[in-house]
Design a protein around this motif. Sequence first.
Motif, PDB file in Angstrom:
ATOM      1  N   ASP A  95      66.515  38.756  26.216  1.00  0.00           N
ATOM      2  CA  ASP A  95      65.823  39.219  25.005  1.00  0.00           C
ATOM      3  C   ASP A  95      64.385  38.727  24.971  1.00  0.00           C
ATOM      4  OD1 ASP A  95      68.098  40.412  24.339  1.00  0.00           O
ATOM      5  OD2 ASP A  95      68.619  39.106  22.638  1.00  0.00           O
ATOM      6  N   ASP A  96      64.218  37.430  25.293  1.00  0.00           N
ATOM      7  CA  ASP A  96      62.870  36.873  25.303  1.00  0.00           C
ATOM      8  C   ASP A  96      61.999  37.572  26.328  1.00  0.00           C
ATOM      9  OD1 ASP A  96      63.702  35.187  23.410  1.00  0.00           O
ATOM     10  OD2 ASP A  96      63.500  33.327  24.567  1.00  0.00           O
ATOM     11  N   THR A  97      62.609  37.922  27.464  1.00  0.00           N
ATOM     12  CA  THR A  97      61.837  38.591  28.506  1.00  0.00           C
ATOM     13  C   THR A  97      61.331  39.941  28.014  1.00  0.00           C
ATOM     14  OG1 THR A  97      63.351  37.534  30.038  1.00  0.00           O
ATOM     15  CG2 THR A  97      61.875  39.184  30.942  1.00  0.00           C
ATOM     16  N   PHE A  98      62.206  40.691  27.337  1.00  0.00           N
ATOM     17  CA  PHE A  98      61.762  41.998  26.833  1.00  0.00           C
ATOM     18  C   PHE A  98      60.700  41.841  25.750  1.00  0.00           C
ATOM     19  CE2 PHE A  98      65.744  43.713  28.730  1.00  0.00           C
ATOM     20  CZ  PHE A  98      65.116  44.648  29.541  1.00  0.00           C
ATOM     21  N   THR A  99      60.887  40.853  24.869  1.00  0.00           N
ATOM     22  CA  THR A  99      59.866  40.620  23.842  1.00  0.00           C
ATOM     23  C   THR A  99      58.524  40.297  24.495  1.00  0.00           C
ATOM     24  OG1 THR A  99      61.638  39.611  22.584  1.00  0.00           O
ATOM     25  CG2 THR A  99      59.415  39.365  21.708  1.00  0.00           C
ATOM     26  N   ALA A 100      58.576  39.433  25.527  1.00  0.00           N
ATOM     27  CA  ALA A 100      57.335  39.057  26.208  1.00  0.00           C
ATOM     28  C   ALA A 100      56.705  40.278  26.867  1.00  0.00           C
ATOM     29  CB  ALA A 100      57.613  37.970  27.247  1.00  0.00           C
ATOM     30  N   ARG A 116      54.903  42.154  24.244  1.00  0.00           N
ATOM     31  CA  ARG A 116      53.680  41.482  23.803  1.00  0.00           C
ATOM     32  C   ARG A 116      52.587  41.586  24.849  1.00  0.00           C
ATOM     33  NH1 ARG A 116      56.199  37.022  20.902  1.00  0.00           N
ATOM     34  NH2 ARG A 116      56.888  37.983  18.960  1.00  0.00           N
ATOM     35  N   ILE A 117      52.971  41.342  26.131  1.00  0.00           N
ATOM     36  CA  ILE A 117      51.956  41.304  27.186  1.00  0.00           C
ATOM     37  C   ILE A 117      51.509  42.716  27.539  1.00  0.00           C
ATOM     38  CG2 ILE A 117      51.468  40.583  29.561  1.00  0.00           C
ATOM     39  CD1 ILE A 117      53.843  38.599  29.226  1.00  0.00           C
ATOM     40  N   GLY A 118      52.466  43.644  27.613  1.00  0.00           N
ATOM     41  CA  GLY A 118      52.155  44.966  28.134  1.00  0.00           C
ATOM     42  C   GLY A 118      51.901  46.010  27.069  1.00  0.00           C
ATOM     43  N   VAL A 119      52.959  46.368  26.322  1.00  0.00           N
ATOM     44  CA  VAL A 119      52.852  47.491  25.389  1.00  0.00           C
ATOM     45  C   VAL A 119      51.734  47.248  24.369  1.00  0.00           C
ATOM     46  CG1 VAL A 119      54.109  48.883  23.735  1.00  0.00           C
ATOM     47  CG2 VAL A 119      55.303  47.916  25.696  1.00  0.00           C
ATOM     48  N   ASP A 120      51.713  46.024  23.815  1.00  0.00           N
ATOM     49  CA  ASP A 120      50.713  45.752  22.781  1.00  0.00           C
ATOM     50  C   ASP A 120      49.294  45.763  23.336  1.00  0.00           C
ATOM     51  OD1 ASP A 120      52.893  45.509  21.241  1.00  0.00           O
ATOM     52  OD2 ASP A 120      52.741  43.350  20.871  1.00  0.00           O
ATOM     53  N   ALA A 121      49.151  45.608  24.667  1.00  0.00           N
ATOM     54  CA  ALA A 121      47.810  45.566  25.255  1.00  0.00           C
ATOM     55  C   ALA A 121      47.335  46.954  25.654  1.00  0.00           C
ATOM     56  CB  ALA A 121      47.801  44.639  26.463  1.00  0.00           C
ATOM     57  N   LEU A 122      48.212  47.977  25.575  1.00  0.00           N
ATOM     58  CA  LEU A 122      47.828  49.313  26.048  1.00  0.00           C
ATOM     59  C   LEU A 122      46.534  49.829  25.415  1.00  0.00           C
ATOM     60  CD1 LEU A 122      51.233  51.202  26.444  1.00  0.00           C
ATOM     61  CD2 LEU A 122      49.692  50.396  28.221  1.00  0.00           C
ATOM     62  N   PRO A 123      46.364  49.767  24.096  1.00  0.00           N
ATOM     63  CA  PRO A 123      45.135  50.333  23.524  1.00  0.00           C
ATOM     64  C   PRO A 123      43.867  49.687  24.075  1.00  0.00           C
ATOM     65  CG  PRO A 123      46.722  49.846  21.801  1.00  0.00           C
ATOM     66  CD  PRO A 123      47.287  49.286  23.062  1.00  0.00           C
ATOM     67  N   LEU A 183      57.011  34.503  32.632  1.00  0.00           N
ATOM     68  CA  LEU A 183      56.556  34.713  34.014  1.00  0.00           C
ATOM     69  C   LEU A 183      57.079  36.042  34.557  1.00  0.00           C
ATOM     70  CD1 LEU A 183      55.091  33.167  36.355  1.00  0.00           C
ATOM     71  CD2 LEU A 183      57.366  32.612  37.177  1.00  0.00           C
ATOM     72  N   ILE A 184      58.359  36.270  34.349  1.00  0.00           N
ATOM     73  CA  ILE A 184      58.962  37.499  34.878  1.00  0.00           C
ATOM     74  C   ILE A 184      58.375  38.712  34.169  1.00  0.00           C
ATOM     75  CG2 ILE A 184      61.132  38.784  34.952  1.00  0.00           C
ATOM     76  CD1 ILE A 184      62.444  36.008  35.525  1.00  0.00           C
ATOM     77  N   ALA A 185      58.232  38.603  32.846  1.00  0.00           N
ATOM     78  CA  ALA A 185      57.669  39.721  32.091  1.00  0.00           C
ATOM     79  C   ALA A 185      56.255  40.027  32.577  1.00  0.00           C
ATOM     80  CB  ALA A 185      57.659  39.386  30.599  1.00  0.00           C
TER      81      ALA A 185
END
Lengths: 253, 378
Positions: B160-165, B168-175, B266-268
Amino acid sequence: MQGVNRRPIIQVANVTIGHEGETLLENLCFEVYEGEIFAVLGGSGCGKSTLLKHLIGLMLPQTGHITIDGIQITGCNEEALRQVQQRIGVLFQSGALFGSMTIADNVALPIRQYTVLPEEAITTLVRMKLHQVNLNGYETYLPSELSGGMKKRAGLARAIALSPKILFFDEPSAGLDPILAAELDHLIVHINATLGTTMVIVTHDLQSIFTVAQRVIVLDRVTKSIIAHGNPLQLRDESTDPFVRGFFHRQPL
Amino acid sequence: MQTSIACGRCSAELVKTADHMMTVRLHGDIDASTAAALLHDLVPRISEPHCAHIAVDFSGILRQSDWSTLVGLELKKTAVRIGAVFTATGVSAYYSRFFQEIPITDPHPLPPQHADTALTRFGAAILKLGSDLVLMVRFVGSMCLAVGSLVRTPKNLRIDDTFTAMQRIGVDALPIVGLISFLLGLIMAFMAAVQLRMFGANIYVASLVSLAMTRELGPIMTAIIVAGRSGSAFAAEIGTMKISDEIDALTTMGFEPVEFLVMPKLIAAAIVVPLLVLYADLLGIFGGLVVGVGMLDLTAASYIAQTLKTIEVFDVFWGVGKAGIFAVLITWIGCFRGFQVRGGAAAVGAATTSAVVSGIFLIILADSVFAVILRYWG
Ligand SMILES: Nc1ncnc2c1ncn2[C@@H]1O[C@H](COP(=O)(O)OP(=O)(O)O)[C@@H](O)[C@H]1O
Ligand SMILES: [Mg+2]
């Protein structure tokens, strides 16, 4: 209760409090007299801390009026509220010391804010306050270098920095061992006796209430009201209300 | 000789007698503001004419308080400074203790500071860097151990933490990544167009933009944005947990903090940052295309054809591979700075700043290393 002047210094009239939407306590009416040690009791989550925030002007009641030392703090202007806040001191549950400042700077903070004393006199005053809470010589320490009980006492030194007329305590004994808690109780009684400061203590710790408080009110979450008021020892021994008896004798209902 | 001073509801009466004795009689009610005014007037008056004895009489004070005592203590301090004897009379029982017990001089005079020379500061900085390096290497060690233990028992990964990360790291940074890459492609094409037009080499704008984006600018820009957004967030999150004893709590409950907190991130990051780079490459090339079609009269088809002719699969993989390494570096330094936090809230802020600065430094350093490798083996 001889020696206690019966002039009310805090008046709470028909006050209803709560957080957005929900009410926690309804139609509260009580008075705190000048120079007494007054305690607000009640189970966890009944709204004691919320009531305290209303008494010190951090929150506005949904209805009713609160008067502190002759100034109505409900619906007054900023200036009047500032005046009231100069006359009260608050000891928050964790001490609420600023971690990046030394103990001396923490205690000096309200003094610098509200007075024009020269820096040298502030040093002396800070030393007096730390002396009053038995923390002599800890001026240059950081809060992270103090134990829990010392942090509480440093917070108390900051609360009494401007010689307030009223001191508010939120759970003063929380997080302290019984000896430290007794020490703090002793300090509260001592400051009350020597300086005549009115004390309002919010707590669920019965042990210290019996030794410290002269008058208490007991709040109840279910009826959202004050279910008892009076001397704690008398309430314990004479009350007929089963809930009050249970509360004072630590019996589950 | 007699003078009196009045400040609001209190007053002071100074009497100087022939035997160099100064008597100060305080009257009325002293509070915070009158104490300040009284001190302002009194202290210069008693320190000027040299007297051998200063006696302060408190019996005229209506209600003795901390404020009246403060005035007394400050007068005592002045007396000590000018070498006079000090006596206080009429002090209440409670406050008379203060005159004996409150030290007038600084109880802990600070030890004289050694002047910092440039050399000692340089030495201290080197020592700090050295100990920092040791800690960093040690942290690399614990991360390797955590990876090893995850490989052995993959079910310990906190999914779960990996998907949240990842979010946060990827989807939220798209714009932000999209916007910056698009503008980067646009600007690059625009600058190149001005020059290449002179040679009639308009079509090579497509080559330049696509090659620069996939090999260098896409990975670098994306990594810098991730360092600013997520590297700092890792440091702040772990640093706050550190000062509120949450890390210690994890350890006592039998968790390995590095495995528990760092591995999901790290994995995310290692999965999501390369994908972000692909997305950045596409938007950068699209930005170039907008300029090519709008300014250089190229057709979209010819622009895309030229782009595909220029970049090889290797270029894309090279850029994406670099991004994977950058992701590991950003996570490593961000979490490391978080674990380094000691003290209070200010230390968390410092760790956050430091995570971004060292993150960007590591990205540039690693990119230079890759450039050298490509030069000699490519
Ligand atoms: N900021 C807040 N917003 C909404 N509800 C709150 C807030 N703070 C406390 N509460 C709720 O108000 C109730 C009383 O809280 P509190 O006054 O802290 O209780 P006590 O101090 O008596 O233990 C609790 O049910 C709590 O969940
Ligand atoms: Mg509470």
